[in-house]
Design a protein around this motif. Structure first.
Motif, PDB file in Angstrom:
ATOM      1  N   ARG A 157     154.142 111.525  84.288  1.00 42.04           N
ATOM      2  CA  ARG A 157     153.621 111.470  85.420  1.00 42.04           C
ATOM      3  C   ARG A 157     152.331 111.289  85.511  1.00 42.04           C
ATOM      4  O   ARG A 157     151.438 110.443  86.101  1.00 42.04           O
ATOM      5  CB  ARG A 157     154.128 112.678  86.387  1.00 42.04           C
ATOM      6  N   SER A 182     159.034 110.874  89.433  1.00 43.73           N
ATOM      7  CA  SER A 182     159.259 112.233  89.783  1.00 43.73           C
ATOM      8  C   SER A 182     160.441 112.835  89.473  1.00 43.73           C
ATOM      9  O   SER A 182     160.743 114.005  89.454  1.00 43.73           O
ATOM     10  CB  SER A 182     158.904 112.369  91.236  1.00 43.73           C
ATOM     11  N   GLU A 187     156.432 104.431  89.610  1.00 48.17           N
ATOM     12  CA  GLU A 187     156.130 105.436  90.870  1.00 48.17           C
ATOM     13  C   GLU A 187     157.321 105.765  91.511  1.00 48.17           C
ATOM     14  O   GLU A 187     157.420 106.688  92.152  1.00 48.17           O
ATOM     15  CB  GLU A 187     154.902 105.022  91.716  1.00 48.17           C
TER      16      GLU A 187
END
Lengths: 520, 520
Positions: A97, A88, A84
């Motif tokens: 993702r 991105s 996490e």
């Protein structure tokens, strides 16, 4: 036909990254086990001998335990946290993702809910279902109320543990339709409720009645089976990756989307649409799954984005397409060939009108397109205030009846055909809105299809639906559950869920069918 | 009807002992997973869509990995060692001892065979099967020989790792028929080979021919399905704990004996016995499983004691009972009702004689009771010398043909109907003897039944088989796989496996059918 990509965008995982490949392997194995559990359920609903239940219960419990252990493994939690922090970045894909998001979701559900709570919920669901069956038989809501009360308590505890920002009910909605809150759903629903109630009154005031006699008769099941197969095949359902069985309640299920996607229908020897329209409904769900990109196999990205989005495809194929006159222009011949004696003299418009008769009834699952959403409103509104603690379980029958009178103009003469009609509440809350969200999205997506294909109606009338399936496969089905529902709708149609398309669709369609003059 | 005990002896585990209850829990969970794997296989063989294979392969591989991990857990090894030191004490039951024995067996198999060997074996089996299919099509043994050679090497390695006292082949036999060695099997087989060869020659010399025309015709499958169901039910197969499906090769399978025991048959529209006798054969296997004591559920003690013992029950019901004239005395009416036009004028003796025609053929699976065992002899004898390194793979076709000439008096015109006819050798060796052991035990157990029920023939002729099922359930089926095959035969019949009963049965039966004068 399986579409490998979405407008040139491939649904691929960055397996060169060791963390992604580790996560993928974990997710794939858990998915394998979930699909075997699904197979056990399919067997149970389609063919399992009646006394095999005890053995099956143990098998599923053992497998469940292993799945839970894997989904709540602390090593998985650590891996997710790491990913996490970086996923991105542009070197990762949307599939990466989404994989992290889905794994986080099941990890949170597996770790935030203590095993004792999960077990108690399962036990209460079983006992509550038994109580509901009896209560419904005996028209005895009072005997079911204590179980409903326990379910309310458990659902609140689940909501509290999972967390929410606005109201408890949001947490339960999120389990079915991720990313939506009760207030967002309500904003979508209020105009539909108002317009549908008004439309129903106009239809009733029109004085026009539709004769449905042509749908009733004597339809041997073996011929219906053959017809359902032909209908499903004719809209593109791939039998080399699926099959149709029968069960008490029709459902779609997969054992590895897109490679093994099956569904069931229920046959009535007297009423043809029961199976025929179920084949289009469940077939619509199945087309969605069969269209997932093969690269998503063995992951939760294969399949539908949410309950509501999944329902949009069953509703699109069953109702928007499957109850339209152009669709039947050619395909009615299949029905006539299956039952020549019965249908030889039935004109096409008579058949299509019969499929679209509007009549307020007490039973949701038999409702037409105009009243269906009103049945959902009743349930959604009651669930919301019940879970959020604004009403008591005891007040449900009274409130149910009041809402039926207000929205549908009819009132149940007893609770068996009223508040006790659905089995859902013996299991929990937060799922009913998906049906109407499905209708909203179906109309919105159909609008998009109409703008993509100006000659859509003519092509449908020519017997072709493949261009629709191809467009949906490329733009929607192939990407599976990669995006959250609202993001998916924006990608597909340029805007998030908007109830206006459903309102125009319903108004336009039924004004025509019932010869209503348009309202100013 | 499920028998809870065996002559008053209950099949119970000593769960008050913590080690037994720990072992039992482990075994139960592993059994649950094995049954889900069986369900995946059943689905694959009866209904799975053709392109679902890739998804299913992953699911089974994942589950396999989990099962292997559990079966080879060092903690299990330690527990077994502890239990083996005490389980012979009288405070433990035969069920306890058997549980330890079964768990030891699977633990040894899981730990003695390295995962790479197991994986290579599985891969070679798949490739070898593919090669066999082509070789058979093209009558090209040479192309299959290298795969057979690899299989021989792998099977030898497996035998060496599992261990044996006399010959390598013993280790492979033990996987199917625990406790039997090649020399013990040979001692049973030699008299059968000699007497059968002689009996066949006498039948051929008799000049009598049997007309089987009444078995051929036009038999619609839906009517055959109904007939198979009636036949299975009439011998006591319980449809509340089972069902019949169809598949390319008939088989029986369970998903939790005795609660869920199903089987398949294969239908020919032209030849009635293909499905009808398969229903009695697989139904016989299924009766055995359905008779297991409920206390054995979720353990390897539920079900058959070995391949050979299991086969004894399919052979008993299909052949010893199911091809006898008394059995059909009443039940022929079911066949006549199913196909009145075809069978109305067929006399019972004509039908029964047709079911018993003796004719040496090249194909094992179509063989009659006299020649069937000769087909097995050929395979058993060749497997033995092949695995023990006394002959080469290349010599197989020649030796096969020689043995067919010697035992059956006919010789394959090519390898497709000769050495290439069975798929079994693409998978491994050591399983064929079970079929003849089944025949031996069926005759021996039937002899016991005759002494228990002096009026057996008359009761059969009256249409009753329930007394047989009841006796077998009580004395044999209920105790499942608690005892090793030879011990079971001693308990059941007072002596270990003895070929003389099969010899008397075959000689007596076929002397009568072919009007032969008894030999001195």
């Amino acid at each position: 036909m399986m579409s490998e990509n979405n407008s040139g965008e491939t649904m691929q995982f960055t397996t060169s990254d060791e963390r992604i490949s580790t996560l993928l392997k974990r997710v794939q194995e858990t998915t394998d086990l979930l699909k075997l559990e699904a197979l056990a359920s399919w067997d149970q609903h389609t063919q399992m001998p009646e006394r095999a239940g005890e053995a099956r219960m143990h098998q599923v419990a053992t497998l469940d335990g292993i799945i839970h252990e894997r989904q709540s493994d602390p090593a998985l939690g650590k891996l997710l946290q790491e990913l996490e922090g970086v996923v991105s970045q542009s070197r990762f894909t949307d599939a990466d993702r989404s994989l992290v998001r889905h794994a986080r979701r099941s990890y949170d559900q597996a770790t935030k809910l203590p095993p004792e709570l999960v077990e108690e919920r399962a036990k209460v669901a079983v006992a509550s279902l038994e109580s509901w069956v009896k209560a419904r038989q005996n028209n005895d809501f009072a005997s079911f109320a204590p179980w409903l009360q326990r379910t309310v308590h458990l659902q609140r505890e689940i909501a509290d543990r999972l967390g929410y920002t606005e109201t408890r009910f949001d947490a339960l909605i999120d389990l079915h339709d991720p990313g939506l809150t009760a207030s967002e759903v309500e904003a979508l629903f209020v105009p539909i409720r108002d317009v549908s109630t008004r439309l129903l009154k106009r239809i009733q005031a029109s004085g026009k009645t539709i004769d449905t006699a042509c749908l009733f008769g004597n339809f041997p099941i073996s011929q219906q089976e053959a017809l359902c197969k032909k209908m499903a095949a004719s809209v593109g359902y791939d039998f080399t990756r699926g099959m149709i069985a029968s069960s008490a309640h029709p459902f779609m299920i997969d054992f590895g989307t897109p490679l093994d996607v099956r569904f069931t229908v229920r046959y009535s020897e007297q009423f043809l649409p029961m199976a025929l329209m179920a084949a289009l409904h469940e077939g619509g769900h199945a087309l969605y799954e069969q269209g997932s990109a093969p690269s998503l196999l063995r992951t939760p990205l294969a399949g539908g984005a949410s309950s509501g989005i999944h329902e949009s495809q069953s509703r699109l194929w069953e109702n928007v397409i499957g109850r339209s006159e152009p669709f039947w222009q050619k395909k009615f011949a299949l029905v006539q060939e299956a039952f020549p004696q019965h249908f030889a003299e039935v004109p096409l418009p008579t058949f299509v009108q019969a499929l679209n008769k509007v009549e307020p009834s007490l039973i949701r699952v038999e409702a037409d397109e105009v009243t269906y959403n009103l049945h959902i409103m009743v349930r959604f509104e009651l669930e919301k205030v019940l879970v959020n603690g604004e009403i008591s379980v005891e007040s449900l029958p009274r409130l149910w009846n009041e809402k039926y009178r207000e929205y549908l103009g009819i009132e149940p003469e007893n609770d068996t055909v009223g508040v006790l009609q659905d089995m859902h509440w013996s299991d929990g809350f937060g799922g009913f809105q998906g049906y109407t969200i499905g209708n909203i999205c179906a109309a919105q997506i159909f609008k998009k299809l109409q703008s993509e294909f100006p000659d859509l109606k003519e092509r449908l009338a020519g017997g072709d639906t493949s261009f629709i399936l191809q467009w949906l496969s490329e733009h929607m089905y192939s990407i599976g559950a990669t995006y959250l529902p609202q993001d998916l709708m924006v990608r597909l149609t340029g805007e998030s869920m908007n109830p206006n398309y459903l309102l125009s669709y319903l108004t336009g369609k039924f004004e025509k069918i019932y010869d209503l003059s348009p309202e100013s």
